[in-house]
Design a protein around this motif. Structure first.
Motif, short mmCIF file in Angstrom:
data_model
loop_
_atom_site.label_atom_id
_atom_site.label_comp_id
_atom_site.label_asym_id
_atom_site.label_seq_id
_atom_site.Cartn_x
_atom_site.Cartn_y
_atom_site.Cartn_z
N GLY A 20 0.80 -1.22 0.00
CA GLY A 20 0.00 0.00 0.00
C GLY A 20 0.83 1.26 0.00
N ASP A 21 0.28 2.29 0.65
CA ASP A 21 0.88 3.63 0.63
C ASP A 21 1.21 4.10 2.05
OD1 ASP A 21 -1.64 4.32 1.67
OD2 ASP A 21 -2.41 4.93 -0.28
N SER A 73 4.70 -1.53 1.73
CA SER A 73 4.05 -0.25 1.50
C SER A 73 5.05 0.90 1.45
CB SER A 73 3.05 0.03 2.63
OG SER A 73 2.11 -1.00 2.74
N THR A 78 0.97 4.81 -5.65
CA THR A 78 -0.31 4.69 -6.32
C THR A 78 -0.61 3.19 -6.50
OG1 THR A 78 0.77 4.78 -8.48
CG2 THR A 78 0.01 6.87 -7.55
N THR A 79 -1.67 2.88 -7.26
CA THR A 79 -2.02 1.48 -7.45
C THR A 79 -1.19 0.82 -8.55
OG1 THR A 79 -3.78 2.10 -8.99
CG2 THR A 79 -4.41 1.78 -6.68
N SER A 83 4.99 5.02 -9.09
CA SER A 83 4.24 6.22 -8.75
C SER A 83 4.95 7.46 -9.29
CB SER A 83 4.07 6.30 -7.23
OG SER A 83 3.46 5.12 -6.76
N LEU A 90 1.57 -0.12 -6.00
CA LEU A 90 1.02 -1.36 -5.44
C LEU A 90 1.37 -2.58 -6.31
CD1 LEU A 90 -1.02 -2.48 -3.18
CD2 LEU A 90 -2.67 -2.50 -5.04
N ALA A 114 -4.66 0.87 -1.27
CA ALA A 114 -4.07 1.91 -2.11
C ALA A 114 -5.16 2.53 -2.97
CB ALA A 114 -2.95 1.34 -2.98
#
Length: 270
Positions: A20-21, A73, A78-79, A83, A90, A114
């Protein structure tokens, strides 16, 4: 707020893997920047908060030792693959896991959260983000993951950093579309999965809404402004929902963890 497949395994969760983020990052960006971001203090030891984040609390509730190496993470992710700021998205995080670990632990819980940065960075259509999330789930299933939790998004138009911004209503609309599309996508994936594989939907959006409309239920008093402003902190951060303009306080992270724990089909570790 959480829903699981009706067929549940009797096996206990014995590991946690996180993708994730910044809402789940426990120090990856901090290490990558040589300990400069997020600045500590006022941020807590590489977390984008003033204390532990929700996946660490969840590990403790599962009676597991949280292992930073199992957390992929990155703040700002982003997904997608890469990014805007160059950190692994992700899909890249999941790819790095599946390439290194081609036979996943079936008794681990795999967490995906995310999408917020997609829209905060300017994405105007959730279609690609939902495809990315679906691909990430499918990649984990292919290597043998059996318990996958996928979180939706809080209202991105109602966090302190955006609530008075001209784009607030657009962000709210994107959040709604994202969450509806994500739920449909996960339902479709669930129908394809075998008897033993579970996708657990974590409805973060409803939890945030409940905290904002009924803060006293969570022992909160401020759910609209940030505790941290220009590196100056408020007097009682444990009463705030938001640590900064985007990220929750560690008190709010604990609330997230408790909700996630209650919704798990198996809520005890080894």
């Amino acid at each position: 707020m959480l829903m699981a497949a009706s067929i549940l395994s009797s096996d206990k969760i014995n590991q946690l893997f996180v993708f994730g983020d910044s809402l789940s990052d426990t120090g990856n960006v901090f290490r990558a920047t040589g300990g400069t971001h997020p600045p500590s203090p006022p941020y807590f030891q590489g977390r984008f908060s003033n204390g532990l984040v929700w996946v660490e609390y969840l590990a403790s509730m599962l009676e597991l030792n949280f292992k930073p190496n199992n957390n992929f993470s990155y703040g700002g992710a982003t997904t997608g693959e890469v990014s805007m700021n160059g950190v692994p998205g992700l899909l890249a995080q999941v790819d790095s896991f599946t390439k290194a670990d081609q036979k996943a632990n079936p008794n681990a819980l795999y967490i995906l959260w995310a999408g917020a940065n997609d829209y905060l960075y300017g994405a105007a259509n959730p279609t690609q983000s939902i495809e990315d999330l679906s691909r990430a789930v499918e990649s984990l299933v292919k290597v043998g993951a059996k318990k996958i939790m996928v979180a939706n998004l809080p209202d991105l138009g109602k966090v302190p950093a955006t609530s008075h911004h001209p784009n607030a209503n657009i962000l709210t609309s994107l959040t709604i579309t994202h969450n509806i599309s994500l739920a449909k996508s996960l339902d479709i994936l669930n129908q394809k999965l075998d008897y033993h594989t579970q996708i657990i939907k974590f409805d973060v959006n409803s939890l945030y809404l409940e905290a904002i409309t009924n803060p006293e239920k969570f022992s909160l008093t401020n759910v609209t402004t940030a505790c941290l402003n220009n590196l100056t902190t408020c007097d009682r951060p444990e009463k705030f929902l938001f640590w900064d303009g985007i990220h929750p306080t560690t008190a709010a992270h604990r609330v997230l963890a408790e909700a996630a724990f209650k919704g798990l089909p198996i809520s005890s570790g080894s």
